[in-house]
Design a protein around this motif. Structure first.
Motif, mmCIF file in Angstrom:
data_model
loop_
_atom_site.group_PDB
_atom_site.id
_atom_site.type_symbol
_atom_site.label_atom_id
_atom_site.label_comp_id
_atom_site.label_asym_id
_atom_site.label_seq_id
_atom_site.Cartn_x
_atom_site.Cartn_y
_atom_site.Cartn_z
ATOM 1 N N GLU A 186 0.790 -1.229 0.000
ATOM 2 C CA GLU A 186 0.000 0.000 0.000
ATOM 3 C C GLU A 186 0.828 1.289 0.000
ATOM 4 N N LEU A 233 1.329 2.940 -3.435
ATOM 5 C CA LEU A 233 0.198 3.327 -4.276
ATOM 6 C C LEU A 233 0.180 4.812 -4.593
ATOM 7 N N LEU A 237 -7.403 3.036 -9.321
ATOM 8 C CA LEU A 237 -6.959 1.785 -8.720
ATOM 9 C C LEU A 237 -8.156 0.985 -8.232
ATOM 10 N N CYS A 238 -8.190 -0.292 -8.577
ATOM 11 C CA CYS A 238 -9.292 -1.140 -8.151
ATOM 12 C C CYS A 238 -8.799 -2.569 -7.984
ATOM 13 N N SER A 245 -5.408 -2.335 -3.545
ATOM 14 C CA SER A 245 -5.865 -0.945 -3.533
ATOM 15 C C SER A 245 -6.817 -0.648 -2.384
#
Length: 259
Positions: free
Chosen positions: A93, A96, A104-105, A109
């Protein structure tokens, strides 16, 4: 001919085991005093660029964010260039934040995937890899998502032992889904070209990549037209060098021998 610029690896080259390689901060100071440009380039996907800069500063390096180019940043560029907007990241994480304006999916995410992502981005999750995560990435790929590997590195040095990196997991997904990954980080020629552009250079001649990885740092650089120099720190193993068939342009005991 003296190198006109350097690309320098981070983990295993500038620092290892929770601190700077002896003499490494001074090596950067010498380059700066001689006005030899450089970039710090890494396939590390566990931290954002800001976190890497802070780590380097904590270890005694004087660096700015503009001097650091990562596989995460390269992967986000690859996704944008391909027209991908919705991507499923499989990275820790903290990294990100470097994916900018991408949607983001799924993956790590923290958001559900309402549709099949345009692409799967695979980095190093280390011990966080699970069957469930691999299956999720596989499902996306089988539904048509592209595959972007932030790294294909085989292993790295973790607390004195060699630990699996992202490469084996990328290879597993490629094998299962029957599709090849686009590699965003080292040893991709595009990664090296982007690092050179950030230095204002458009040709690799007389530029040197220095690192501890035979495949990403040495062979990858050589194939991209750069020199590849190997350091005997980090994950360097003499037996691996002899068996690899790769011939570095130069071998340094450590980055401290630079300049």
């Amino acid at each position: 001919m003296d190198p006109r610029a350097y690309l320098l690896d981070l983990d295993g080259t500038l620092y290892a085991g929770g601190g700077a390689i002896p003499g490494a901060p001074e090596a950067l100071v010498r380059l700066r005093k001689r006005e030899i440009p450089y970039r710090l380039v890494t396939n590390t996907t566990s931290r954002s660029r800001a976190m890497l800069v802070q780590r380097l500063r904590d270890y005694g390096f004087e660096v700015s964010p503009e001097e650091v180019y990562t596989a995460i940043l390269a992967g986000a560029d690859v996704a944008r260039d391909a027209g991908y907007r919705c991507v499923a990241p499989f990275v820790p994480e903290p990294a990100l934040s470097d994916m900018g304006d991408l949607e983001l999916c799924g993956g790590t995410s923290g958001r559900g995937a309402s549709r099949t992502p345009d692409a799967v981005l695979v980095g190093d999750l280390g011990e966080r890899w699970t069957y469930v995560l691999m299956q999720e990435a596989f499902d996306y790929l089988m539904s048509g998502a592209g595959l972007i590997a932030l790294s294909r590195d085989r292993y790295w040095l973790d607390a004195g032992r060699l630990a699996l990196d992202a490469g084996p997991f990328v290879a597993g997904l490629e094998f299962a889904a029957g599709k090849s990954a686009v590699v965003a980080g080292k040893p991709s020629p595009a990664f090296y070209a982007a690092a050179l552009r950030s230095l204002g250079l458009d040709t690799p001649g007389s530029v040197v990549m220095v690192g501890d990885d035979l495949w990403s740092d040495v062979q990858g650089a050589q194939r991209a037209g750069l020199q590849g120099w190997l350091v005997r720190t980090g994950k360097y193993r003499e037996v691996v060098l002899q068996e690899s068939g790769i011939r570095p342009d130069r071998i340094l005991d450590s980055i401290a021998a630079l300049a």
